[in-house]
Motif scaffolding. Structure first.
Motif, PDB file in Angstrom:
ATOM      1  N   CYS A 123       0.847  -1.206   0.000  1.00 41.90           N
ATOM      2  CA  CYS A 123       0.000   0.000   0.000  1.00 41.90           C
ATOM      3  C   CYS A 123       0.877   1.248   0.000  1.00 41.90           C
ATOM      4  O   CYS A 123       1.620   1.463  -0.940  1.00 41.90           O
ATOM      5  CB  CYS A 123      -0.984  -0.045   1.161  1.00 41.90           C
ATOM      6  SG  CYS A 123      -2.325   1.143   0.993  1.00 41.90           S
ATOM      7  N   ASN A 124       0.808   2.031   1.056  1.00 43.01           N
ATOM      8  CA  ASN A 124       1.525   3.309   1.072  1.00 43.01           C
ATOM      9  C   ASN A 124       3.039   3.122   1.135  1.00 43.01           C
ATOM     10  O   ASN A 124       3.519   2.201   1.796  1.00 43.01           O
ATOM     11  CB  ASN A 124       1.062   4.150   2.272  1.00 43.01           C
ATOM     12  CG  ASN A 124       1.174   3.384   3.572  1.00 43.01           C
ATOM     13  OD1 ASN A 124       0.820   2.211   3.633  1.00 43.01           O
ATOM     14  ND2 ASN A 124       1.681   4.026   4.603  1.00 43.01           N
ATOM     15  N   GLN A 136       6.458  19.018  -1.619  1.00 46.13           N
ATOM     16  CA  GLN A 136       6.619  18.774  -0.177  1.00 46.13           C
ATOM     17  C   GLN A 136       8.016  18.202   0.075  1.00 46.13           C
ATOM     18  O   GLN A 136       8.320  17.113  -0.404  1.00 46.13           O
ATOM     19  CB  GLN A 136       5.583  17.764   0.299  1.00 46.13           C
ATOM     20  CG  GLN A 136       4.166  18.110  -0.106  1.00 46.13           C
ATOM     21  CD  GLN A 136       3.412  18.804   0.991  1.00 46.13           C
ATOM     22  OE1 GLN A 136       3.228  18.252   2.065  1.00 46.13           O
ATOM     23  NE2 GLN A 136       3.014  20.040   0.739  1.00 46.13           N
ATOM     24  N   HIS A 185     -10.717  17.218  -1.335  1.00 49.38           N
ATOM     25  CA  HIS A 185      -9.936  16.388  -0.428  1.00 49.38           C
ATOM     26  C   HIS A 185      -8.476  16.436  -0.854  1.00 49.38           C
ATOM     27  O   HIS A 185      -8.162  16.481  -2.042  1.00 49.38           O
ATOM     28  CB  HIS A 185     -10.441  14.937  -0.447  1.00 49.38           C
ATOM     29  CG  HIS A 185     -11.813  14.775   0.128  1.00 49.38           C
ATOM     30  ND1 HIS A 185     -12.049  14.697   1.477  1.00 49.38           N
ATOM     31  CD2 HIS A 185     -13.031  14.710  -0.467  1.00 49.38           C
ATOM     32  CE1 HIS A 185     -13.349  14.582   1.699  1.00 49.38           C
ATOM     33  NE2 HIS A 185     -13.971  14.591   0.535  1.00 49.38           N
ATOM     34  N   GLN A 186      -7.594  16.408   0.163  1.00 46.97           N
ATOM     35  CA  GLN A 186      -6.162  16.464  -0.130  1.00 46.97           C
ATOM     36  C   GLN A 186      -5.677  15.148  -0.732  1.00 46.97           C
ATOM     37  O   GLN A 186      -6.123  14.077  -0.340  1.00 46.97           O
ATOM     38  CB  GLN A 186      -5.393  16.677   1.174  1.00 46.97           C
ATOM     39  CG  GLN A 186      -5.318  18.120   1.593  1.00 46.97           C
ATOM     40  CD  GLN A 186      -4.574  18.259   2.905  1.00 46.97           C
ATOM     41  OE1 GLN A 186      -4.859  17.530   3.861  1.00 46.97           O
ATOM     42  NE2 GLN A 186      -3.621  19.164   2.955  1.00 46.97           N
ATOM     43  N   PHE A 246      -1.903  13.186  -1.645  1.00 44.97           N
ATOM     44  CA  PHE A 246      -0.446  13.235  -1.581  1.00 44.97           C
ATOM     45  C   PHE A 246       0.141  12.309  -2.639  1.00 44.97           C
ATOM     46  O   PHE A 246      -0.203  11.126  -2.687  1.00 44.97           O
ATOM     47  CB  PHE A 246       0.040  12.841  -0.189  1.00 44.97           C
ATOM     48  CG  PHE A 246      -0.279  13.877   0.838  1.00 44.97           C
ATOM     49  CD1 PHE A 246       0.559  14.960   1.025  1.00 44.97           C
ATOM     50  CD2 PHE A 246      -1.441  13.798   1.587  1.00 44.97           C
ATOM     51  CE1 PHE A 246       0.256  15.944   1.962  1.00 44.97           C
ATOM     52  CE2 PHE A 246      -1.769  14.777   2.519  1.00 44.97           C
ATOM     53  CZ  PHE A 246      -0.915  15.855   2.703  1.00 44.97           C
ATOM     54  N   GLY A 255      -4.662   9.142  -0.550  1.00 49.00           N
ATOM     55  CA  GLY A 255      -5.918   9.850  -0.303  1.00 49.00           C
ATOM     56  C   GLY A 255      -6.984   9.464  -1.296  1.00 49.00           C
ATOM     57  O   GLY A 255      -8.110   9.943  -1.240  1.00 49.00           O
TER      58      GLY A 255
END
Lengths: 629, 456
Positions: free
Chosen positions: A48-49, A219, A295-296, A298, A313
């Motif tokens: 996943c992330n 970022q 909605h944010q 990333f 997200g």
């Protein structure tokens, strides 16, 4: 037909984040250990992330490290960006998060496993557990090989009878198209284990070359990087970092999603599993928070040697054509090319109430489990359970006392206590709000809290343990000294205070009083503290925090003292709850099923009232009395 | 949850007996009692199992003349250090002493807790185990029943409202901490301050009316007014004559007002019987009338007696004009006789509750009592034995919640980071939860997920 392949002390099933920690712990404690994986190419995979750590999860990684686990070291070697989150808030909620190079993370962990003595890595699907007289004696693979063992740790993650869904497409695979493990569940049920079915999801991966980053906010990582592991030299992790990007959904995105909700398997009822509320799919967010116009998102790199970007997200199980349409409404993703689809995944896991806080099954001796199999979610949550399950499997074989960390000692203790004590109907995620005593359970003091335990277990070297003892001594000494240092209202002091916009002194105060002022700290007062000894930054950090938040810390320590009283009241394992008069029926059933280890744990079971606890206490006293007379 | 801290309760039962006993048990029992005891010797210095003569002094006021029994562990009922304060048996006195003890940080005991401790500490013989369990069992279900009753009251709906407001703020802070990239706390503290100030004031108000104010502690200041011969003294007599103990007779400041304390459904009324109000040229009588007006302005409750058998006159109009904005119950006396003045006649001049009444045969008295109980205690007080204990616990919980909110506001003004605020917010939430018996943790997790869009 089956045949005996080999005999091991410990069998670990699954080489994800839990299984790797479990196997390493056992092997490092000298036990012959075999670690089974569905695929040698998916060891410590991050499906996943692409990050390790984050709010409260960073705490878990620090705690794993302090106990002698591997996750912190592994990410320190393979991260590509690092950030301390919540830096503007109190030290209790500072949390480290690193972007990982996924492939490197996986390879690094595999290499560590393969260089560990007593550890064998084997690609095979475990299809059965072998239980004799309520005790595990071995496992059988799908190909028929029987492996004898003294203990077994199940860390099957999201692979048990897994199926991946998007739109009306159902693929009977584990994550990333890997083979599902379709046989073990039947064997577990046959051995009386109660199963749940959970669901989670992941967003699409998009080709970096198709993204217009000029429409997104870049970022950056922190200027000064803090490593996860207490053993990592900070100088060695000051690397060149890659960036992440921030963008947003908009009304157009939401329109497309709303128009196609009926094609989502979540909303059409095809998905049976319970999904996590804290990690909602984009369709959930649009429905549940209809008043939010954006909605944010990333956009995060998956590694240095791939151009895949993770769209944080925006996890989804909408059909492929809808995925294309919705991602392309997002600024910067107008021409997005999808590399991997977003999908939801369903899998079998257990009701963790069947486990002791040691992570051993109550009804099968020698059988332990950890990770998503226990109903948690997240790499860090998995790893810490794997570590504890592995340690306790080893302790059992070695005839030593198993360890249980309590809620006042660690986030790991909170997590495991919640899992084995409370009702859990969705994948469990660690959150800072779940830790009652979080001011004492900071990521910066995980080593002080847990290294002595890791040393006692045998996973921490004498040298590392000695340094923690020394550090503790230096901290206490310096706190004492600082309280005794008087600062007069002289010219030099007033000048220093003025330079920090701090109110000048009317009369003398102690150095500690000045440190407590919000705009000041231990370090910046060095010029007016001439007798200050030269100390390691790890020591001064603790001195500063302990003095600055002294009042709050003392209050939490009092709460902990109260908590410990009930935690220390043990309940005999063989207690017959049917013999306890006056217990209400619901409480009796819950207590019988859960078999809490102490009064504290019993009082946290939903459905057990304070009156039931009183009854139990009274009974226990007379029980002890009868035993002694 | 089982605790072993120091506890206290009224041990003699909540009736107006000659002697009342307040019992304290636990590690700090002697030291805590000593903080409010003024005698020849400090209680911490006297031998075990002795009786000390002295006074209970709290907030610089002498509450009562007492005998204090000091018993050190282990030869006591609970086997812990134990104090028994023997005082005068009035409910108000006992309650004031109990409050003074609680203010020293002693926790009000749960039902059956002394007995439970006695058993747990091996003091009670094993053969009694079963019956002790029955006691705990029944007493806790009684406590549960009791709290269910209160759930219906206005009081608990106020508590619930405050809890919801606090929980929302905790959930907001927690979601921001868990998901700092999605939820920002910029400028949050400035918004939080007035909200917490508002709730703290509400709690303070509850504490003032329940505890600090004149009501339970000192009784409700009640003025009986009316024209001469309207039936004021008969009312006082009928109130006092009923089988309710007269606690004290306090001589009025002048001969014209007499203050008398009577108990009415567990509520103390300090009744001031005033001189009849009328226009007069008599200097002495004028002083009496002036006193009556003074009593009106300082009263919590006014019982205005009107003679239904005579017509309203100038004097009545003047009285009604004076009391129009106060807490008034109009008693239409002599309603058993032929009515010349009706309820409607009064309503033309005064918008207040009117009860038909007869001081002669007591008709309307029950209605009056219920009305007073309702007005001051939202119908909450129903049972002599339980109210004071429950109230003491409520007050302790409310005070703790109030202190926690002050901590929150302090932390904001000290510019502490937001995560420190949620520590004390949670304490306030838990304290209020003790009043209505609600659990905490799942509330928070559910609130976070339902109100805030968090997650990856």
């Amino acid at each position: 037909m089956s045949f005996v392949e080999e005999t091991y002390d410990v069998v670990v099933v699954g080489a994800g984040h839990a299984g790797c920690e479990a196997a390493l712990a056992c092997a490092r404690l000298g036990l012959e250990t075999i670690l089974f994986t569905i695929s040698m190419d998916s060891v410590a995979m991050m499906p996943c992330n692409p990050n390790i750590g984050g709010s409260s999860k960073g705490h878990l990684v620090r705690e794993i490290d302090a106990l002698g686990g591997q996750m912190g070291i592994n990410i320190d070697h393979t991260f590509i960006q690092s950030k301390m989150l919540n830096k503007s808030k109190g030290p209790a909620v500072h949390s480290l998060r690193a972007q990982a190079d996924k492939a490197a993370y996986s390879m690094e962990m595999r290499s560590t496993l393969q260089h560990t003595e007593h550890l064998t890595l084997r690609q095979a699907e475990v299809a059965e557990i072998v239980v004799e007289d309520q005790k595990i004696t071995g496992v059988k693979t799908y190909s028929g090989a029987l492996y004898h063992c003294k203990a077994c740790v199940l860390c099957t993650g999201t692979y048990l009878r897994a199926r991946c869904l998007y739109g009306d497409v159902i693929e009977h695979t584990g994550p990333n198209g890997l083979k599902a493990a379709n046989h073990l569940t039947d064997s577990l049920i046959a051995n009386g284990i109660e199963m749940y079915r959970f669901k989670t999801g992941t967003p699409a991966r998009i080709d970096s070359r198709s993204i217009d980053y000029s429409k997104m906010e870049e970022q950056f990582g922190d200027e000064r990087i803090v490593p996860f592991s207490f053993t990592t030299n900070p100088e060695e992790v000051q690397i060149d970092q890659v960036s992440c990007y921030l963008t947003y959904t908009n009304e157009k995105t939401h329109e497309i999603i709303r128009a196609n909700l009926d094609r989502s398997p979540m909303y059409s009822g095809v998905i049976e599993g319970t999904g996590p509320r804290y990690c909602p799919s984009i369709e959930d967010k649009v429905v549940k928070f209809a008043d939010k116009d954006r909605h944010q998102l990333f956009v995060e790199p998956e590694g240095l040697h791939t151009n895949e970007m993770y769209i944080g997200g925006m996890s989804s199980s909408l059909p492929e054509d809808v995925q294309y349409a919705m991602y392309r409404t997002v600024p910067g993703l107008e021409h997005a090319k999808i590399v991997r689809n977003a999908y939801a995944i369903e899998y079998d896991c257990i009701n963790a109430n069947q486990l002791y806080a040691t992570l051993e099954f109550k009804q099968i001796k020698g059988l332990f489990s950890g990770g998503q199999f226990n109903g948690s979610s997240g790499y860090e949550e998995a790893a810490c359970q794997g570590l504890i399950a592995g340690i306790n499997a080893a302790m059992e074989i070695l005839g030593r006392e198993q360890i249980v960390l309590d809620r006042s000692q660690s986030y790991i203790g909170v997590l495991i206590d919640d899992l084995v004590t409370k009702e859990n109907h969705e994948p469990y995620r660690m959150m800072t709000s779940r830790a009652e005593y979080r001011l004492l359970l900071r990521q910066d003091n995980a080593d002080l809290r847990l290294t002595p335990i890791g040393h006692e277990i045998g996973l921490i070297s004498d040298e590392r343990y000695q340094w923690v003892l020394e550090k503790q001594r230096l901290i206490e000494e310096e706190i004492k000294r600082v309280h005794g240092v008087r600062i007069g209202a002289n010219e030099k002091v007033q000048q220093l205070l003025a330079s920090f916009d701090s109110i000048p002194l009317n009369c003398g105060v102690s150095l500690a009083d000045l440190i407590r002022r919000p705009e000041l700290n231990y370090d910046c007062l060095a010029p007016i503290d001439p007798d200050r000894p030269e100390l390691h930054p790890e020591v001064t950090e603790q001195v500063n925090i302990n003095i600055k938040y002294e009042g709050y810390i003392t209050r939490q320590q009092k709460q902990v003292a109260n908590f410990k009283k009930t935690e220390n009241k043990k309940i005999p394992v063989d207690l017959d709850y049917d013999e306890v008069p006056s217990l209400r029926i619901e409480a009796r059933q819950k207590l019988k099923a859960l078999r809490p280890l102490n009064i504290g744990q019993a009082s946290r079971i939903s459905g057990v009232s304070p009156a039931d606890i009183s009854v139990l206490l009274v009974y226990l006293e007379s029980y002890q009395y009868r035993k002694n007379h | 949850m089982y605790r072993t801290d120091t506890i206290c309760a009224i041990a003699s039962g909540m009736t107006n007996a000659g002697i009342g006993i307040i019992r304290i048990s636990g590690e700090d029992a002697i030291q805590k009692a000593d903080q409010i005891f003024r005698g020849k010797t400090s209680l911490t210095d006297v031998p075990s199992h002795t009786i000390q003569y002295g006074h209970i002094v709290f907030e610089n006021q002498v509450i009562d003349e007492v005998m204090v029994l000091v018993m050190k562990a282990p030869r006591t009922y609970t086997t812990e250090d134990t104090i028994e304060i023997d005082c005068h048996g009035g409910m108000i006195v006992m309650q004031q002493i109990l409050k003074a003890v609680i203010a020293q940080g002693v926790r009000p005991a749960e039902p059956g807790e002394f007995t439970k401790r006695a058993f747990l500490n091996g003091r009670i013989d094993l053969s009694q185990a079963e019956s002790v369990m029955d006691v705990i069992d029944s007493e806790s279900s009684y406590a549960l029943h009791n709290s269910m009753n209160q759930l219906q009251g206005l009081f608990s709906s106020q508590i619930k409202e405050m809890r919801e407001a606090i929980l929302y703020e905790i959930a907001y802070i927690e979601s921001a901490l868990d998901d700092p990239e999605h939820i920002s706390l910029d400028g949050y503290k400035e918004q939080l301050l007035p909200k917490m100030d508002h709730i703290a004031k509400k709690i303070r108000h509850l504490l003032d009316t329940k505890d600090h104010g004149s009501l339970l502690k000192n009784g409700i200041r009640t003025a009986i007014i009316g024209k001469p011969n309207a039936g004021k003294s008969s009312l006082l007599n009928i109130l006092a004559r009923k089988d309710r103990a007269i606690v004290t007779d306090i001589a009025g400041t002048t001969r014209d007002t007499l203050e008398e304390q009577i108990m009415l459904q567990g509520i103390a009324l300090n009744i001031i019987d005033t001189a009849g109000i009328r226009e007069t040229s008599d200097v002495v009588e004028q002083i009496g009338v002036q006193k009556a007006y003074d009593s009106i302005s300082s009263a919590d409750l006014i019982l205005y007696v009107v003679d239904a058998s005579t017509a309203l006159d100038e004097n009545d109009l003047k009285i009604m004009d004076t009391i129009s904005n106060q807490n008034v119950i109009v008693l239409l006396n002599k309603s058993d006789l032929e009515c010349i003045t009706s309820e409607d006649d009064i309503r033309e001049h005064l918008d207040q509750t009117i009860i038909p009444f007869s001081a002669k045969n007591g008709n309307g008295l029950d209605v009056l009592e219920d009305l007073i109980a309702q007005r001051f205690f939202s119908g909450e007080i129903s049972d002599h034995n339980e109210i004071f204990l429950t109230n003491a616990r409520h007050i302790a919980a409310l005070s703790n919640a109030y202190d926690s909110l002050l901590h929150v506001m302090d932390s904001i003004s000290m510019e502490m980071p937001e995560d420190f605020l949620s520590i004390d917010l949670m304490d306030a939430y838990e304290s209020l939860g003790l009043i209505i018996g609600a659990s905490v943790e799942e509330d928070l997790v559910n609130e976070i997920f339902s109100k805030f869009c968090t997650g990856k």
